[in-house]
Design a protein around this motif. Structure first.
Motif, PDB file in Angstrom:
ATOM      1  N   GLY A   1     -31.638  -0.329   9.293  1.00  0.00           N
ATOM      2  CA  GLY A   1     -31.998  -1.738   9.168  1.00  0.00           C
ATOM      3  C   GLY A   1     -30.799  -2.646   9.354  1.00  0.00           C
ATOM      4  N   LEU A   2     -29.646  -2.219   8.843  1.00  0.00           N
ATOM      5  CA  LEU A   2     -28.420  -2.991   8.987  1.00  0.00           C
ATOM      6  C   LEU A   2     -28.015  -3.081  10.450  1.00  0.00           C
ATOM      7  N   VAL A   3     -28.050  -1.950  11.152  1.00  0.00           N
ATOM      8  CA  VAL A   3     -27.688  -1.932  12.573  1.00  0.00           C
ATOM      9  C   VAL A   3     -28.639  -2.823  13.370  1.00  0.00           C
ATOM     10  N   ASP A   4     -29.932  -2.753  13.041  1.00  0.00           N
ATOM     11  CA  ASP A   4     -30.913  -3.588  13.748  1.00  0.00           C
ATOM     12  C   ASP A   4     -30.629  -5.067  13.534  1.00  0.00           C
ATOM     13  N   LEU A   5     -30.322  -5.436  12.294  1.00  0.00           N
ATOM     14  CA  LEU A   5     -30.013  -6.836  11.981  1.00  0.00           C
ATOM     15  C   LEU A   5     -28.782  -7.316  12.747  1.00  0.00           C
TER      16      LEU A   5
ATOM     17  N   ASN B   1     -17.561  -0.514  16.776  1.00  0.00           N
ATOM     18  CA  ASN B   1     -17.371   0.187  18.051  1.00  0.00           C
ATOM     19  C   ASN B   1     -18.674   0.544  18.750  1.00  0.00           C
ATOM     20  N   SER B   2     -19.742   0.793  17.979  1.00  0.00           N
ATOM     21  CA  SER B   2     -20.988   1.236  18.612  1.00  0.00           C
ATOM     22  C   SER B   2     -21.879   0.070  19.041  1.00  0.00           C
ATOM     23  N   LEU B   3     -21.779  -1.079  18.373  1.00  0.00           N
ATOM     24  CA  LEU B   3     -22.579  -2.236  18.747  1.00  0.00           C
ATOM     25  C   LEU B   3     -21.800  -3.104  19.723  1.00  0.00           C
ATOM     26  N   ALA B   4     -22.347  -3.285  20.911  1.00  0.00           N
ATOM     27  CA  ALA B   4     -21.630  -4.009  21.972  1.00  0.00           C
ATOM     28  C   ALA B   4     -21.268  -5.431  21.560  1.00  0.00           C
ATOM     29  N   ASN B   5     -22.150  -6.078  20.790  1.00  0.00           N
ATOM     30  CA  ASN B   5     -21.890  -7.467  20.402  1.00  0.00           C
ATOM     31  C   ASN B   5     -20.886  -7.595  19.272  1.00  0.00           C
ATOM     32  N   LEU B   6     -20.538  -6.470  18.621  1.00  0.00           N
ATOM     33  CA  LEU B   6     -19.623  -6.545  17.476  1.00  0.00           C
ATOM     34  C   LEU B   6     -18.290  -5.850  17.741  1.00  0.00           C
ATOM     35  N   LYS B   7     -17.932  -5.649  19.002  1.00  0.00           N
ATOM     36  CA  LYS B   7     -16.644  -5.044  19.325  1.00  0.00           C
ATOM     37  C   LYS B   7     -15.513  -5.891  18.734  1.00  0.00           C
TER      38      LYS B   7
END
Length: 481
Positions: free
Chosen positions: A470-474, A405-411
């Motif tokens: 680091g996970l979120v950045d990746l 939900n927070s990462l636009a590319n992973l909705k």
């Protein structure tokens, strides 16, 4: 206020009443001017629930280790084993939820490339009148591959294997199309029907399948050939974005007709087409278009042609006026006179691309998707129920919800494998077979003061240990469609 005072005097309201009324109104006016309403918060975006593996309708149609006489290729076996497709009748399949997610992404990718060159999407009837096909002369030419039927009034129809006649009649019905509107590129993504004598290889050769077919209308042969090259380049970009090794080969025009044709092939041992490729200049051709036994390159004159096999995933044709002349598909030219449009047609096998990409990228025992069309980008694995790290289950659920939900590319791109009655090892094996690009294992290290997550990048086989940051950045850099 002055208007209201005059109104009171005009209607001779009692002085006390009018003064009382006006004082109250004045106080109200002052309050409105000095006190503002609290700002209205914008509506919050709905939270997308995390898909859970235990809830997915993904029935396996093949027991582990089972060998079937009809399972003649890798993609067919893997798609059946993982519940991507389910057989209906010979050459026809159910597309199950996970496969459909991938196919819808592929269609969005195709839409992007077609819109980029000016394509406009339409939807044409699957039920086509025999009258159109008889007018073009192809009713008998198509032979037994065409599904034919009659309605209750004995009118003849076919289930459209292709739509040259239909689109040309549509254009011809608009007799006042100006040359200023050309080139016109109309395309659709729809089911096609062909009565294959021996359907095989799962989605690679079926009787009912999805295709993208585009038809172009131009003012001249030069303009039509320019459009032809534009579409060919768009096809190349599409296959490049999918990360596929492809080759464009000289091809026969077949019963579609026209004077120029190319196939887009994915080299593969299972391919039914024989291709000749020059290693010197890159010239490529389907064997059908070459002289029997020819081994020298007719383009560079010095190279030697080597034979390989390929899976056809796209086909382009320059039609000229083959259909537009017959159906009187005219436009108004710069001299304000009617002129016959020059045409091209361009096909992509949508379900064939889906299966062929699995065929050429995957290993024997695990699917490898083109990254952009993987059904889910990330799979989160909580610890096994009853293990020492069971407390990390809540962390797993929160992590999956947060990433999705927070990462636009992973909705909607994160799935939680909540089958905690199974070991991590068994679920990792399933995740590998299904080909999730990234798998995040939440174990004992996730309970430490600085939580650490084990991350597997499936395609490279790389394993990383990352903090949440680091996970979120990746994952924020994962390209999606």
């Amino acid at each position: 206020m002055d208007v209201l005072m005059r109104h009171c005097k005009t209607h001779k309201l009692p002085t006390i009443l009018s003064r009382t009324f006006l004082k109250a109104l004045k106080r109200s006016h002052i309050n409105c001017a000095t006190h503002t309403s609290p700002p209205v918060s914008p509506p919050s975006k709905p939270t997308i629930p995390t898909p859970r593996v235990s809830r997915l309708f993904q029935p396996s149609n093949l027991r582990e280790g089972q060998e079937g006489g009809e399972l003649t290729c890798r993609s067919q076996r893997l798609m059946l084993q993982t519940g991507l497709i389910h057989p209906s009748n010979p050459g026809c399949f159910y597309y199950l939820p996970v496969a459909l997610r991938s196919m819808e992404k592929l269609v969005r990718l195709i839409d992007e490339e077609m819109h980029a060159i000016g394509g406009q999407k339409v939807d044409m009837p699957a039920l086509c009148s025999a009258k159109l096909w008889k007018t073009s002369g192809r009713w008998e030419l198509m032979g037994k591959e065409m599904f034919r039927l009659q309605d209750r009034h004995n009118a003849e129809y076919c289930l459209g294997p292709t739509h040259e006649e239909a689109i040309t009649e549509l254009f011809a019905s608009q007799s006042t199309v100006s040359y200023k509107k050309l080139p016109l590129l109309l395309y659709q993504v729809t089911r096609k029907f062909r009565d294959e004598q021996k359907p095989k290889f799962g989605l690679l050769r079926g009787r009912e399948f999805y295709m993208k077919d585009m038809y172009s209308f131009d003012i001249s042969e030069v303009a039509a050939l320019d459009t032809y090259q534009s579409v060919c380049r768009a096809y190349g970009r599409l296959f490049d974005r999918l990360g596929l090794n492809w080759v464009q080969v000289q091809a026969d025009t077949g019963n579609i007709g026209g004077t120029l044709s190319h196939e887009f092939q994915l080299p593969a041992d299972i391919g039914e087409d024989r291709l000749l490729v020059c290693q010197n200049c890159g010239f490529s051709a389907n064997v059908e278009t070459m002289e029997p036994g020819q081994t020298h390159c007719s383009q560079c004159q010095t190279g030697v042609l080597s034979e390989t096999r390929g899976i056809e995933v796209g086909h382009t044709f320059y039609l000229g006026t083959k259909y537009s002349q017959v159906f009187k598909a005219l436009f108004v030219n710069a001299s304000n006179e009617p002129s016959v449009a020059e045409m091209g047609c361009f096909g992509l096998g949508v379900t064939r691309i889906l299966a062929a990409s699995i065929e050429v990228l995957s290993s024997v025992d695990a699917i490898c998707w083109p990254g952009l069309i993987a059904p889910f980008q990330v799979c989160v694995l909580p610890p096994k129920k009853g293990s020492k790290a069971q407390e990390a289950t809540r962390i797993s659920e929160d992590l999956a919800q947060s990433l999705g939900n927070s990462l636009a590319n992973l909705k909607g791109e994160v799935v939680l494998d909540d089958r905690t009655q199974m070991t991590i090892g068994k679920r990792l094996k399933d995740a590998k077979i299904l080909g999730y690009p990234y798998v995040v294992v939440v174990g004992q290290k996730a309970l430490e003061d600085l939580p650490i997550f084990e991350v597997l990048r499936q395609r490279s086989g790389e394993t990383m240990f990352l903090s949440k940051e680091g996970l979120v950045d990746l994952l924020s850099r994962v390209e999606t469609i």
